[in-house]
Design an enzyme around this catalytic site. Structure first.
Site, PDB file in Angstrom:
ATOM      1  N   ASP A 162       0.864  -1.328  -0.069  1.00 20.04           N
ATOM      2  CA  ASP A 162       0.081  -0.098  -0.074  1.00 20.04           C
ATOM      3  C   ASP A 162       0.899   1.277   0.000  1.00 20.04           C
ATOM      4  O   ASP A 162       1.803   1.593   0.636  1.00 20.04           O
ATOM      5  CB  ASP A 162      -0.865  -0.044   1.294  1.00 20.04           C
ATOM      6  CG  ASP A 162      -1.671   1.228   1.243  1.00 20.04           C
ATOM      7  OD1 ASP A 162      -2.551   1.270   0.455  1.00 20.04           O
ATOM      8  OD2 ASP A 162      -1.675   2.010   2.304  1.00 20.04           O
ATOM      9  N   GLU A 181       1.367  -0.316  -5.233  1.00 18.01           N
ATOM     10  CA  GLU A 181       0.342   0.337  -5.368  1.00 18.01           C
ATOM     11  C   GLU A 181       1.229   1.869  -5.611  1.00 18.01           C
ATOM     12  O   GLU A 181       1.538   2.366  -4.325  1.00 18.01           O
ATOM     13  CB  GLU A 181      -0.473   0.544  -4.293  1.00 18.01           C
ATOM     14  CG  GLU A 181      -1.785   1.815  -4.648  1.00 18.01           C
ATOM     15  CD  GLU A 181      -2.269   2.413  -3.382  1.00 18.01           C
ATOM     16  OE1 GLU A 181      -3.419   3.191  -3.412  1.00 18.01           O
ATOM     17  OE2 GLU A 181      -1.676   2.354  -2.345  1.00 18.01           O
TER      18      GLU A 181
END
Length: 727
Positions: free
Chosen positions: A403, A456
């Site tokens: 993330d 990401e």
């Protein structure tokens, strides 16, 4: 048998040991040489009436109170295991093992590797572990707190009073250790830490492998008894290269997919649903323990503890095992970029900035109100690298989606001038974070071949998926956020305006092969007022559904893998919230049921046709087509595999059908229509090409492209061209 000897220890020392604020209680308590073949035993038993050491050999040694609840006695002869018998006023004899007679449960090599930041099995030595030590069953505890003056273990086993369970410092490693007999699986505990400021803090174990169900915050001793059944899956995975395989990912927020299900209860319905839709993988939003449900798991307090909201760690193992046995891969969201400020967790863990960077210009995340790891510290980097390995080793996950990588790469991320400090070269790159990402990727791929590390990453940082030996970050895949943002802008436009914005649909072809991409329509695109994917589509309900099918088929045909958030497969209308289940009742309506059937057909056709996935990262396997004339509402391209098989993807995002559209295909012959999003079975108008398109010599073909549709054509060079029929 032997008379107690006078205490030779300073009363201040004895008081510190009795109160659990001494850094080395084992140097006082337990059994120690007393000279000339004699041994001394000391134990802490406040308020006791009598205290006796009882040896396994049957010998009894009466101890005498020395000071502050410390009892002592000595004897001659050989030492051996013993227990302590204690009596209190008007109470029976209480027999217990003494924690302080036990040798350390962590070795010198472990301590060396921890100092160096190279302990790849960190979870096996730190945290709590049910084990046998010196012929006694119990639990060992070990925690890193280098700036603490003292550390105690508290829990339901000692009424949350840790004075009798102070840990010993293991020297310059910063590790504190204690073995406590008779503690077993299921015991709740925390650490009490005396910081350099003289304040005691109660902290959950950073290495705990299980935690209480929120809002409770204690760590829980756990021992796994699970026996895996996915040996064949893991063996095949080790031989694979995911970039050359089909990958379509179904993203799931576990708590709101079907509200109220446990890990075990979800196995059957989740497998049935994902199998019917043909997705190759499930990606779970974070399942590491987190205190605040609306954070969706992205503010982690227990990096090694699967959330107890849905069951035990073995229950999660069962779910993943079942998914593997059903042929479904499992990706887990992982959050090494920041952590919350909750007082019971990592923040100022030993009374100082320990896990977080001490400089707030590097250690505080302004957007999220969280703290940023100190990636330049060996032990912190080791904590995170080992955590990634832990999920692969202990839970057999097939990939980690990392993330917020962009927030890690740049020192000035979401900061104004004067709010950040440059690196040693004067630049804005976070060199320590980059080194960490390279290390975690290289280590995970080395130990677990065939897995996927997924970034990401929303910027143009170079080499995200390039190997680390070529100065890349070493990820296997990167989310293509540019594609997502551009195409969602395009698709929300009225068809009459789309011809003027085709670049939003096709610009991604310019850079599609610069990284190994995954095209994501994730949870972030269906929250915070954005609506759902179907809701983005303009027009009436029929037009929305048609555009949705066309968009998904374009997405699945585009170079790269695909990810779709739950609920979008059947056209959920209400914006997603973690507070309740998806609107499954929509499947009672035929248009939504047909949309879900279409997604199943889309995945099945995608997986059967190797040109759509075998060379996703090879620009020579892709070609734009469009001659003899370019229609700004039509987007067409071809994909090829290594054996020369070719699939053409032809999209018409206008509101009008093109019934005699001329298109130059790369080869003459029959092109079989393998997917038509306007098919009646999916709720479309049923326009098509009678199952095939025939390209003449030179590749010129004439075809029907329905309004708001995507058509897939597969070249079949061996197929016989049908003879014209007479009217």
């Amino acid at each position: 048998m032997n008379s107690p000897v006078p205490a030779l220890l300073d009363n201040g020392l004895l008081e510190a040991v009795s109160q659990g604020r001494h850094h080395d209680p084992h140097s006082v308590l337990g059994i120690h040489p007393a000279g000339k073949g004699r041994w001394s035993i000391r134990t802490r038993r406040p308020l006791a009436t009598t205290v006796t050491a009882v040896f396994d050999s049957g010998r009894h040694l009466r101890l005498e109170h020395v000071h502050a609840g410390i009892w002592e006695g000595s004897f001659s002869g050989s030492r051996g295991p013993y227990r302590i018998d204690t009596t209190y006023d008007d109470a029976p004899v209480f027999r217990a093992d003494d924690p302080y007679r036990h040798t350390p449960t962590i070795g010198e090599l472990d301590l060396h590797l921890i100092r160096e930041g190279r302990h790849e099995d960190l979870w096996r030595v730190l945290g709590s572990h049910v084990r046998t030590s010196d012929h006694s069953a119990g639990t060992s505890f070990a925690v890193w707190a280098p700036n603490a003056q003292a550390v105690r273990v508290v829990g339901d086993f000692n009424a949350w009073d840790g004075q009798g369970h102070a840990m010993r410092s293991m020297g310059s490693s910063g590790i504190w250790e204690l073995f406590i007999p008779a503690i077993d699986d299921g015991t709740c505990y925390k650490y009490e830490i005396l910081g350099p400021d003289g304040q005691w803090r109660e902290k959950a174990d950073p290495m705990a492998r299980r935690a209480e169900t929120p809002p409770a915050t204690a760590s829980v001793v756990t021992a796994s008894s699970y026996r895996w059944g996915d040996t064949a899956w893991l063996a095949q995975r080790a031989k694979d290269r995911p970039v050359n395989l089909p990958m379509s990912v179904y993203e799931v927020h576990f708590g709101s997919w079907r509200e109220g299900l446990s890990y075990r209860e979800a196995a059957d319905p989740l497998i049935e649903h994902v199998t019917s839709l043909g997705f190759t993988h499930i990606e779970f939003m974070p399942l590491a323990e987190h205190p605040f449900g609306p954070s969706w798991g992205y503010q982690v307090t227990g990096y090694y503890a699967p959330t107890s909201r849905f069951g035990s760690p073995d229950d999660l193992r069962y779910l993943i095992d079942r998914l593997h046995q059903a042929g479904i891969g499992v990706i887990m969201d992982w959050v090494p970029g920041h952590f919350p400020r909750d007082a019971f967790a990592l923040a100022r863990f030993d009374g100082s900035a320990l896990y977080e960077h001490p400089d707030p210009r590097r250690g505080e995340h302004k957007d999220w109100g969280t703290l940023i790891f100190d990636y330049g510290r060996n032990e912190v980097r080791n904590f995170l690298v080992a955590n990634a390995l832990y999920w692969f080793d202990e839970f057999h996950v097939d990939g980690l989606r990392v993330d917020a990588v962009a927030s890690m790469l740049y020192l000035d991320y979401s900061r104004n001038d004067g709010e950040w400090t440059p690196n040693i070269h004067g630049g804005r790159e976070n060199l320590e974070a980059i080194h960490f990402l390279q290390e975690v990727n290289a280590t995970c791929y080395k130990k677990f071949p065939g897995i996927s590390m997924i970034a990401e990453e929303s910027t143009s940082f170079p080499g995200v998926t390039a190997p680390t030996d070529r100065a890349g970050l070493g990820f296997g895949f990167k989310w293509n956020m540019g594609w997502m943002n551009d195409t969602l802008e395009y698709i929300k436009r009225d068809p009459i305006h789309r011809p003027y914005h085709q670049g939003e649909l096709s610009f991604s072809f310019v850079y599609a092969f610069s990284e190994n991409f995954i095209l994501p329509i994730s949870h972030d695109e269906v929250v915070h007022g954005k609506g759902t994917l179907l809701d983005r589509m303009p027009g009436d309900h029929w037009s929305q559904l048609s555009t949705m099918r066309a968009y998904l088929a374009y997405m699945w045909g585009h170079p790269g893998k695909q990810l779709l958030f739950m609920g979008q497969e059947f056209g959920q209308y209400s914006e997603w919230t973690e507070a309740h289940s998806l609107d499954w009742w929509l499947l009672e309506r035929e248009p939504h049921r047909r949309l879900q059937d279409f997604v199943g057909s889309l995945n099945a056709t995608y997986r059967k046709n190797t040109p759509l996935w075998a060379r996703d990262n090879d620009h020579t396997a892709f070609s734009r087509i469009g001659a003899p004339h370019w229609d700004p509402s039509v987007l067409a391209f071809t994909r090829r595999d290594w054996d020369g098989n070719t699939v053409a993807v032809v999209c018409n995002f206008s509101g009008s059908a093109l019934r005699h559209h001329a298109l130059d295909l790369p080869q003459a012959g029959v092109w079989r229509e393998i997917l038509n999003t306007d098919a009646a079975e999916y709720g479309g108008a049923g326009l098509g090409n009678m199952g095939m398109v025939v390209a003449q010599d030179g590749g010129r073909a004439e075809m029907v492209i329905p309004a708001l549709s995507t058509v897939w054509l597969r070249h079949e060079p061996q197929a016989r061209i049908p003879s014209p029929t007479s009217g």
